[in-house]
Write a protein that holds these residues in place. Structure first.
Motif, mmCIF file in Angstrom:
data_model
loop_
_atom_site.group_PDB
_atom_site.id
_atom_site.type_symbol
_atom_site.label_atom_id
_atom_site.label_comp_id
_atom_site.label_asym_id
_atom_site.label_seq_id
_atom_site.Cartn_x
_atom_site.Cartn_y
_atom_site.Cartn_z
ATOM 1 N N ASN A 222 -86.547 -32.789 -47.114
ATOM 2 C CA ASN A 222 -87.547 -33.669 -46.520
ATOM 3 C C ASN A 222 -86.953 -34.335 -45.283
ATOM 4 O O ASN A 222 -86.287 -35.362 -45.377
ATOM 5 N N ASN A 225 -89.490 -37.934 -43.384
ATOM 6 C CA ASN A 225 -89.835 -39.183 -44.056
ATOM 7 C C ASN A 225 -88.835 -40.285 -43.731
ATOM 8 O O ASN A 225 -88.575 -41.152 -44.544
ATOM 9 N N GLN A 274 -85.906 -44.803 -45.434
ATOM 10 C CA GLN A 274 -86.706 -43.836 -46.194
ATOM 11 C C GLN A 274 -87.737 -44.655 -46.945
ATOM 12 O O GLN A 274 -87.404 -45.534 -47.736
ATOM 13 N N HIS A 276 -91.747 -44.746 -48.866
ATOM 14 C CA HIS A 276 -92.794 -43.951 -49.531
ATOM 15 C C HIS A 276 -94.007 -44.833 -49.815
ATOM 16 O O HIS A 276 -94.168 -45.331 -50.937
ATOM 17 N N ASN A 350 -87.978 -38.206 -52.710
ATOM 18 C CA ASN A 350 -87.997 -37.424 -51.478
ATOM 19 C C ASN A 350 -88.562 -36.026 -51.708
ATOM 20 O O ASN A 350 -89.337 -35.505 -50.902
ATOM 21 N N HIS A 353 -92.404 -36.188 -52.462
ATOM 22 C CA HIS A 353 -93.134 -36.412 -51.211
ATOM 23 C C HIS A 353 -93.159 -35.136 -50.374
ATOM 24 O O HIS A 353 -94.195 -34.775 -49.797
#
Length: 667
Positions: A222, A225, A274, A276, A350, A353
């Motif tokens: 990822n 992100n 990072q 979310h 991670n 996502h």
């Protein structure tokens, strides 16, 4: 293109710009300036022609002069239809609308082709969208099953992959089998992964290393992100509302790593996170298979800082939770177990996502939203349709396969991903609500997150180069068929296609244009889609092959701090921690997911640009040759950059190498 300006002192001054140079100037301008520059230039040119009494070049019925492009003479005669042809096209249009109709899945809320779940196999066999691809997935499933049987026949350790070496063994076995016995020889391209020598792959074994943890945020599963904390990216007010300042001294932790305090790091644009925002709303619903069913996810907030003179940021701390009272762990204030545990939890978030938002939603489902109007509203011989058909190959079959086997309530991924079927649906639905068309462009997307100036960001560094080559490819093609803006504006099929896509995608509220007025706008619209089907999908799909070793690619890990017993908390080595990962990460399920991922990412079909004689010869022959040269130069550039990255002790990034890319979302 010549412009003559009469100056009082010097008389008349003429400036002549070769057409090719003029095109390059326009192509290189920023998007918001292109249309303005073209309009002003054209008006100046018309005014001077009128003043000087210069006769305009011959024009066609739409007022367009004949144009020589770098790849041949523009010709729009393909769009001229006789009354009989127009009548036949109207009938064909109605039939296409029946074939490519839209329905909304009640759980995922995504537009998919209307299909009964129990008819999926028949759909794959009878699908008229692309008959060649209708047999791919049954053959692929049979092939993967055969590989697993072959592996088991050798009495090798399977299915429990609880060491890195076992993961390397089975990956190597899959890779060799794919190469020696490709499932569909006419379509298959060799998988490049060489586990014993692949630097990305072997780094997976050092998953607990802080440097690898930071490196993988910009060059791993990822890479999309990471946000800069500040005016662009993650707003400072949002970061402050998330951070637990009562129990943890963020200033001291940042200063210890970089010499900056929090405020200084923000002002110098050196603080990254990072983050979310969708995870707090997702619920785990794998009832009976996991002791944590029904609970909300821990939402990791990971802070990084870029020290002076360094290329890679360093991890400062991991906060497990999205409120100001959540526990915070750091390499200096936490024990070995708690610090490694926090990073493992961040990895799980991670991966989820990456798989559910970036891969499933932003690539596969978004691709389908654009593909269906393309195939519904444009005739097969329309110039735009001929370009896009190659890049849409296999997309509908892939999505049908995923919905019927991976994302069905009883499907594989519904059990292998922590959220379960209902949680997956929540995640994807919220991804749809937050999606915006403008961020399909990698430049705008990186600017939105404020990370376009990171000194080490392989995904963006390579991606922006690839995007530029793709834009030249699309622009060269479009300018062969559209000689002026009026031909775009007056193309009823194109305007119908664009409006249809805007309506399909949330009634036009997602920034999708509802009309295209210029060649440049058409080029931008198509380039965004070609990037989605090629480079973007590669970046969010193929890293799984290297990073699905369970501590890095674990999708099941969800153990709250208050559920950790003292024996685990006293762990001082990865040997003890492996037990924790296996016990609370459901190693059997993770192994199953790893096997599926290895199977899927090993399937590479079709090169990035259409290799068929229809594209390689005729009107597009010069363009095909140009594109091949451009991709060869890009390949060399990225390989040189990867060598430099490795020399600096950083992860290379091979996923956007033109030789590694495929031309469509066919897996």
């Amino acid at each position: 293109v010549c412009v003559c300006v009469c100056v009082y002192v010097c008389g008349c001054v003429c400036v002549c710009v070769p057409p090719l140079t003029f095109c390059h100037i326009i192509e290189g301008a920023k998007h918001r300036q292109r249309r303005f520059v073209e309009t002003v230039f054209q008006r100046l040119l018309d005014a001077f022609r009128s003043l000087l009494g210069v006769t305009s070049a011959p024009v066609d019925s739409q007022g367009c002069p004949p144009v020589e492009t770098p790849f041949g003479r523009c010709n729009n005669s393909w769009a001229d239809l006789t009354p009989e042809e127009m009548s036949a096209e109207e009938i064909a249009l109605q039939q296409r609308r029946l074939t490519y109709n839209i329905s909304y899945d009640p759980v995922f809320r995504q537009p998919i082709r209307e299909i009964l779940p129990d008819a999926s196999q028949q759909f794959l066999l009878d699908l008229r969208i692309d008959p060649e691809w209708s047999s791919v997935y049954p053959a692929m499933v049979q092939f993967i099953t055969g590989i697993e049987r072959s592996y088991l026949d050798q009495d090798l350790p399977f299915p429990n992959i609880d060491t890195f070496q076992e993961y390397a063994n089975i990956t190597d076995f899959f890779q060799r089998t794919y190469t020696e016995r490709p499932p569909i020889p006419s379509l298959y391209r060799p998988w490049s992964l060489d586990p014993p020598n692949d630097p990305n792959f072997t780094e997976s074994n050092r998953w607990a290393d802080d440097k690898l943890f930071a490196n993988s945020r910009v060059a791993g599963i990822n890479a999309i992100n990471i946000y800069r904390v500040g005016s662009r990216g993650l707003p400072l007010s949002t970061a402050n509302s998330l951070m637990n300042r009562r129990d943890f001294d963020w200033d001291a932790a940042i200063q210890l790593v970089s010499g900056y305090n929090f405020r200084q790091a923000v002002l110098r644009r050196r603080l990254f996170a990072q983050y979310h925002p969708l995870l707090p709303f997702v619920t785990n619903d794998i009832n009976g298979r996991n002791p944590f069913a029904g609970q909300r996810f821990l939402t990791p907030f990971v802070l990084f800082v870029l020290p002076p003179g360094e290329k890679l940021f360093r991890v400062v701390a991991v906060q497990l939770g999205s409120n100001s009272s959540s526990p915070v762990y750091s390499p200096t204030t936490s024990t070995f177990f708690w610090w490694t545990y926090a990073k493992a939890m961040a990895n799980t978030a991670n991966v989820l996502h990456a798989e559910l938002v970036l891969h499933l939603h932003d690539a596969h489902l978004t691709g389908a939203r654009f593909a269906l109007p393309t195939q519904r509203e444009l005739a097969p011989d329309h110039a735009v349709r001929r370009l896009m058909d190659y890049h849409l190959r296999g997309l509908h079959q892939t999505n049908t396969f995923a919905f019927s086997t991976l994302l069905h309530p009883l499907g594989t991924f519904s059990f292998l991903a922590m959220p379960g079927h209902r949680g997956n649906a929540e995640f994807v639905a919220r991804a749809f609500e937050s999606w915006n068309y403008r961020r399909m462009n990698p430049h705008r997307e990186a600017a939105y997150r404020g990370v376009q100036h990171l000194p080490h960001y392989p995904y963006y560094e390579d991606g922006k180069k690839l995007f530029l080559v793709l834009r030249r490819y699309v622009s060269g093609y479009v300018r062969l068929y559209y000689c002026c803006d009026d031909q775009v504006r007056n193309d009823a099929a194109v305007q119908r296609w664009v409006r249809s896509a805007a309506i399909d995608i949330h009634d036009g509220t997602k920034g999708v244009p509802e009309q295209l007025d210029t060649i440049v706008e058409l080029v931008d619209y198509l380039t965004n889609q070609v990037w989605l089907y090629t480079g973007y999908h590669a970046a969010v799909n193929y890293p799984y092959g290297e990073y699905m070793y369970h501590p890095v690619g674990n999708t099941q890990l969800q153990l709250r701090p208050d559920q950790v017993n003292q024996t685990l908390a006293d762990a001082t080595s990865l040997d003890n921690l492996d037990y924790f990962i296996q016990k609370f990460g459901n190693i059997n399920d993770v192994t199953g997911l790893s096997t599926i991922i290895m199977s899927l990412v090993g399937m590479k079909f079709t090169p990035i640009v259409d290799p068929s004689p229809a594209f390689q010869t005729g009107r597009t022959a010069q363009l095909a040759s140009f594109v091949e040269t451009e991709f060869a130069a890009l390949e060399q550039s990225i390989r040189q950059e990867n060598a430099r990255r490795q020399g600096d002790g950083l992860l290379p990034y091979k996923y956007l190498l033109p030789s590694e890319l495929i031309g469509s979302i066919s897996i």
